[in-house]
Design an enzyme around this catalytic site. Sequence first.
Site, short mmCIF file in Angstrom:
data_model
loop_
_atom_site.label_atom_id
_atom_site.label_comp_id
_atom_site.label_asym_id
_atom_site.label_seq_id
_atom_site.Cartn_x
_atom_site.Cartn_y
_atom_site.Cartn_z
N LYS A 27 0.82 -1.21 0.00
CA LYS A 27 0.00 0.00 0.00
C LYS A 27 0.87 1.28 0.00
O LYS A 27 2.07 1.22 0.24
CB LYS A 27 -0.94 -0.04 1.21
CG LYS A 27 -1.97 -1.16 1.14
CD LYS A 27 -3.02 -1.01 2.26
CE LYS A 27 -4.07 -2.11 2.19
NZ LYS A 27 -5.14 -1.89 3.18
N TYR A 76 -12.47 -2.36 -3.85
CA TYR A 76 -13.04 -2.50 -2.51
C TYR A 76 -14.57 -2.41 -2.52
O TYR A 76 -15.17 -2.03 -1.51
CB TYR A 76 -12.45 -1.45 -1.58
CG TYR A 76 -11.04 -1.74 -1.13
CD1 TYR A 76 -10.75 -2.89 -0.39
CD2 TYR A 76 -10.00 -0.86 -1.41
CE1 TYR A 76 -9.46 -3.15 0.05
CE2 TYR A 76 -8.70 -1.11 -0.96
CZ TYR A 76 -8.44 -2.26 -0.23
OH TYR A 76 -7.16 -2.51 0.22
N THR A 99 -5.45 -7.11 10.49
CA THR A 99 -5.76 -5.88 9.76
C THR A 99 -5.35 -4.64 10.54
O THR A 99 -4.78 -3.69 10.00
CB THR A 99 -7.27 -5.81 9.46
OG1 THR A 99 -7.64 -6.99 8.74
CG2 THR A 99 -7.62 -4.59 8.62
N ASN A 131 -2.11 0.38 6.63
CA ASN A 131 -1.70 -0.90 7.21
C ASN A 131 -0.78 -1.72 6.29
O ASN A 131 -0.73 -2.94 6.38
CB ASN A 131 -2.91 -1.71 7.70
CG ASN A 131 -3.81 -2.19 6.59
OD1 ASN A 131 -3.68 -1.78 5.45
ND2 ASN A 131 -4.73 -3.09 6.91
N HIS A 175 -2.22 -5.39 1.58
CA HIS A 175 -3.50 -6.07 1.42
C HIS A 175 -3.21 -7.48 0.92
O HIS A 175 -2.29 -7.68 0.14
CB HIS A 175 -4.40 -5.36 0.38
CG HIS A 175 -5.58 -6.20 -0.03
ND1 HIS A 175 -6.74 -6.23 0.70
CD2 HIS A 175 -5.74 -7.09 -1.04
CE1 HIS A 175 -7.58 -7.10 0.13
NE2 HIS A 175 -6.99 -7.62 -0.93
N GLU A 219 -9.71 -10.72 -7.43
CA GLU A 219 -8.74 -9.64 -7.26
C GLU A 219 -7.57 -9.76 -8.25
O GLU A 219 -7.07 -8.75 -8.75
CB GLU A 219 -8.22 -9.64 -5.81
CG GLU A 219 -9.31 -9.24 -4.82
CD GLU A 219 -8.86 -9.28 -3.37
OE1 GLU A 219 -7.69 -9.63 -3.10
OE2 GLU A 219 -9.69 -8.94 -2.50
P1 CMP Z 1 -7.57 -4.46 3.51
O1 CMP Z 1 -7.13 -5.85 3.82
O2 CMP Z 1 -6.89 -3.80 2.36
O3 CMP Z 1 -9.14 -4.47 3.25
C1 CMP Z 1 -9.97 -3.36 3.53
C2 CMP Z 1 -9.24 -2.26 4.25
O4 CMP Z 1 -10.05 -1.32 4.90
C3 CMP Z 1 -8.41 -2.87 5.37
O5 CMP Z 1 -7.32 -3.56 4.81
C4 CMP Z 1 -8.08 -1.64 6.19
O6 CMP Z 1 -6.91 -0.98 5.74
C5 CMP Z 1 -9.27 -0.71 5.93
N1 CMP Z 1 -10.08 -0.50 7.11
C6 CMP Z 1 -10.28 0.69 7.72
N2 CMP Z 1 -11.10 0.56 8.77
C7 CMP Z 1 -11.45 -0.75 8.84
C8 CMP Z 1 -12.26 -1.51 9.73
N3 CMP Z 1 -12.91 -0.97 10.74
N4 CMP Z 1 -12.37 -2.84 9.48
C9 CMP Z 1 -11.75 -3.42 8.45
N5 CMP Z 1 -10.96 -2.74 7.57
C10 CMP Z 1 -10.80 -1.42 7.78
#
Ligand code: CMP
Length: 140
Positions: A10, A50, A92, A113, A116, A127
């Site tokens: 990311k 997403y 996550t 974070n 992904h 994906e």
């Molecule tokens: P990712 O695995 O890329 O999938 C969705 C993304 O939404 C997740 O990582 C997080 O970076 C982001 N995100 C932000 N807030 C939340 C939340 N409350 N729960 C899950 N994903 C979140």
Amino acid sequence: AVERTLSIVKPDAVAKNVIGEILTRFEKAGLKVVAAKMIKLDDEKAGGFYAEHKERPFFKDLVSFMTSGPVVVQVLEGENAIAANRELMGATNPKEAAAGTIRADFAESIDANAVHGSDSAASAEREIAYFFAADEICSR
Ligand code: CMP
């Protein structure tokens, strides 16, 4: 079984200059990079990726973060690649991520974070096709 999974480094991790360190973790764990590209997502591409989170309160921030800088999208191949990648990434929310995981070591927040990874075989298939044509994936 040998699987493929979609991985994204990311914008926060690209900005930190840790693309190589992250890909090294995949390789050291026996996963192979069989496709990779750096791209700058726009709202449409990030929002479509997403789409399942469209109604979630964090959707807008998620799209805005994912379009804030370039990302490195890869296809990883290997034994149990989907679960193996999720184990390497950690939870996550980096505050909940186990020590030694990518998110524990490189991520700042639940939005920023670092990585992904596909969460199931069905999402991996969707994906991977979302970012790569079949002839851009080099099985090896
Ligand atoms: P990712 O695995 O890329 O999938 C969705 C993304 O939404 C997740 O990582 C997080 O970076 C982001 N995100 C932000 N807030 C939340 C939340 N409350 N729960 C899950 N994903 C979140």
